[in-house]
Scaffold this active site. Structure first.
Site, PDB file in Angstrom:
ATOM      1  N   ASP A 142      87.101 -41.215  15.706  1.00  0.00           N
ATOM      2  CA  ASP A 142      88.459 -41.272  16.350  1.00  0.00           C
ATOM      3  C   ASP A 142      88.587 -40.325  17.407  1.00  0.00           C
ATOM      4  O   ASP A 142      87.794 -39.186  17.381  1.00  0.00           O
ATOM      5  CB  ASP A 142      89.330 -40.832  15.107  1.00  0.00           C
ATOM      6  CG  ASP A 142      90.881 -41.294  15.435  1.00  0.00           C
ATOM      7  OD1 ASP A 142      91.097 -42.087  16.515  1.00  0.00           O
ATOM      8  OD2 ASP A 142      91.658 -40.789  14.801  1.00  0.00           O
ATOM      9  N   HIS A 147      87.180 -45.300  25.216  1.00  0.00           N
ATOM     10  CA  HIS A 147      86.175 -46.273  24.489  1.00  0.00           C
ATOM     11  C   HIS A 147      84.581 -46.266  25.007  1.00  0.00           C
ATOM     12  O   HIS A 147      83.730 -46.280  24.197  1.00  0.00           O
ATOM     13  CB  HIS A 147      86.724 -47.510  24.380  1.00  0.00           C
ATOM     14  CG  HIS A 147      88.050 -47.700  23.596  1.00  0.00           C
ATOM     15  ND1 HIS A 147      88.209 -46.933  22.462  1.00  0.00           N
ATOM     16  CD2 HIS A 147      89.427 -48.058  23.698  1.00  0.00           C
ATOM     17  CE1 HIS A 147      89.571 -47.130  21.988  1.00  0.00           C
ATOM     18  NE2 HIS A 147      90.244 -47.703  22.852  1.00  0.00           N
ATOM     19  N   LEU A 177      66.897 -47.215   9.016  1.00  0.00           N
ATOM     20  CA  LEU A 177      68.222 -46.896   8.836  1.00  0.00           C
ATOM     21  C   LEU A 177      69.012 -48.042   8.451  1.00  0.00           C
ATOM     22  O   LEU A 177      69.013 -49.097   9.322  1.00  0.00           O
ATOM     23  CB  LEU A 177      68.758 -46.152  10.181  1.00  0.00           C
ATOM     24  CG  LEU A 177      70.249 -45.618   9.936  1.00  0.00           C
ATOM     25  CD1 LEU A 177      70.491 -44.423   9.066  1.00  0.00           C
ATOM     26  CD2 LEU A 177      70.768 -45.363  11.163  1.00  0.00           C
TER      27      LEU A 177
HETATM   28  C1  IPE Z   1      90.559 -45.296  12.660  1.00  0.00           C
HETATM   29  O1  IPE Z   1      91.387 -44.733  13.598  1.00  0.00           O
HETATM   30  C2  IPE Z   1      89.878 -46.530  12.756  1.00  0.00           C
HETATM   31  C3  IPE Z   1      88.623 -46.397  13.441  1.00  0.00           C
HETATM   32  C4  IPE Z   1      88.257 -45.145  13.919  1.00  0.00           C
HETATM   33  C5  IPE Z   1      88.205 -47.554  13.962  1.00  0.00           C
HETATM   34  P1  IPE Z   1      92.654 -45.102  14.017  1.00  0.00           P
HETATM   35  O2  IPE Z   1      92.986 -44.407  15.230  1.00  0.00           O
HETATM   36  O3  IPE Z   1      93.062 -46.542  14.034  1.00  0.00           O
HETATM   37  O4  IPE Z   1      93.523 -44.617  12.645  1.00  0.00           O
HETATM   38  P2  IPE Z   1      94.998 -43.954  12.785  1.00  0.00           P
HETATM   39  O5  IPE Z   1      95.816 -44.816  12.925  1.00  0.00           O
HETATM   40  O6  IPE Z   1      95.220 -42.606  13.290  1.00  0.00           O
HETATM   41  O7  IPE Z   1      95.090 -43.823  11.089  1.00  0.00           O
HETATM   42  C1  IPE Z   2      89.087 -44.790  17.855  1.00  0.00           C
HETATM   43  O1  IPE Z   2      89.900 -44.094  18.869  1.00  0.00           O
HETATM   44  C2  IPE Z   2      88.427 -45.839  18.411  1.00  0.00           C
HETATM   45  C3  IPE Z   2      89.159 -47.246  17.644  1.00  0.00           C
HETATM   46  C4  IPE Z   2      90.114 -47.073  16.773  1.00  0.00           C
HETATM   47  C5  IPE Z   2      88.731 -48.307  18.154  1.00  0.00           C
HETATM   48  P1  IPE Z   2      91.124 -44.187  19.168  1.00  0.00           P
HETATM   49  O2  IPE Z   2      91.416 -45.532  20.207  1.00  0.00           O
HETATM   50  O3  IPE Z   2      92.132 -44.315  17.910  1.00  0.00           O
HETATM   51  O4  IPE Z   2      91.732 -42.825  19.728  1.00  0.00           O
HETATM   52  P2  IPE Z   2      92.821 -41.908  19.637  1.00  0.00           P
HETATM   53  O5  IPE Z   2      93.221 -41.938  18.477  1.00  0.00           O
HETATM   54  O6  IPE Z   2      94.030 -42.735  20.187  1.00  0.00           O
HETATM   55  O7  IPE Z   2      92.725 -40.645  20.500  1.00  0.00           O
HETATM   56 MG    MG Z   3      92.690 -43.066  16.747  1.00  0.00          MG
END
Ligand code: IPE
Ligand code: IPE
Ligand code: MG
Length: 247
Positions: free
Chosen positions: A28, A45, A139
């Site tokens: 995240d 991303h 792995l």
């Molecule tokens: C969790 O991250 C899902 C992934 C890393 C794929 P999110 O950014 O979607 O989670 P929330 O919304 O903060 O809980």
């Molecule tokens: C995690 O990064 C990747 C996915 C959930 C696909 P985020 O896109 O949730 O990044 P933040 O949380 O907005 O910084």
């Molecule tokens: Mg996120």
């Protein structure tokens, strides 16, 4: 596949006897990483995908048996269409670029979640990677795509009940997507939030949790080493008591 000797692991500050078998990561913080730099979320991303290579490599080299990565949750379907499109594009690009090296390194790729929701091009790319690496001995790399822990559990329970009117925990575990990776030993979440966001709910019952403020694009092997060291220092009691004299 394990590359480092015990001596090398010790040089990293790792305890060869306390390497987790199954590591799961909630990757995240990509969006916030980009925003903080004045870049579009897509750049975050992309940077996040680039962080994968070394983490997967190192995880395998220290002898972790399974790595389960949260790439896209069922809840992420709520995101704007263009962001989802960008993620799909990156996924295809990633597999096309990395599949040969992953294969050479003996990594076995498996997607977990409902892949059928994705555009055909994503499904085909992922299925091809799974097929190519299916017999690899190294792995076990599980990639969660359109994955939700509750959906997984519901699916497993239905399958277990279709087999027997009174399934036990072992029966349900057998029908999880991650059945051959077993329970999670160490769950890492980057990006500063301390929640599990519907990830591997059953498998993390006794996982050690590690939360870091480091955003996923900045999660280097040094950060992973910190998490592994922290794990090695945990006292895993599973509800019991420490054996006499145990450290
Ligand atoms: C969790 O991250 C899902 C992934 C890393 C794929 P999110 O950014 O979607 O989670 P929330 O919304 O903060 O809980
Ligand atoms: C995690 O990064 C990747 C996915 C959930 C696909 P985020 O896109 O949730 O990044 P933040 O949380 O907005 O910084
Ligand atoms: Mg996120």
């Amino acid at each position: 596949m394990k590359k480092y000797s015990d001596r090398e692991l010790i040089a990293f500050g790792l305890d060869p006897k306390r390497i987790p078998k199954h590591v799961a990561i909630i990757m995240d913080g990509n969006g916030r990483w980009a925003t903080a730099k004045g870049l579009p979320r897509a750049a975050g991303h992309r940077a996040g995908v680039n962080a994968l290579k070394d983490i997967i490599r190192f995880t395998s080299d220290v002898g972790v048996e399974s790595l389960t990565l949260y790439a896209f949750s069922t809840e992420n379907r709520k995101r704007p269409k263009d962001e989802i499109g960008i993620l799909c594009g990156l996924l295809i690009e990633y597999f096309n670029r990395e599949i040969d090296e992953l294969h050479e390194n003996g990594v076995r790729i498996k997607s977990i979640g409902d892949l059928s929701w994705f555009p055909m091009a994503v499904q085909e790319t992922v299925r091809a990677a799974e097929k190519k690496t299916a017999d690899n001995p190294g792995l076990k790399l599980n990639i969660a795509l359109n994955y939700g822990g509750r959906a997984e559990l519901l699916r497993a329970m239905k399958l277990a009940f279709s087999e027997s009117a009174e399934p036990n925990e072992t029966a349900i575990s057998r029908f999880l997507y991650t059945a051959d990776s077993g329970d999670v030993d160490l769950l890492i979440r980057t990006g500063g939030e301390a929640r599990v966001s519907n990830f591997l709910l059953w498998q993390i019952a006794y996982a050690e949790l590690y939360f870091t403020d480091v955003k996923w694009p900045n999660f280097t092997r040094e950060e992973l080493i910190k998490a592994l060291r922290d794990f090695a220092g945990r006292d895993r009691r599973y509800g019991g008591l420490k054996p006499n004299g145990a450290k």
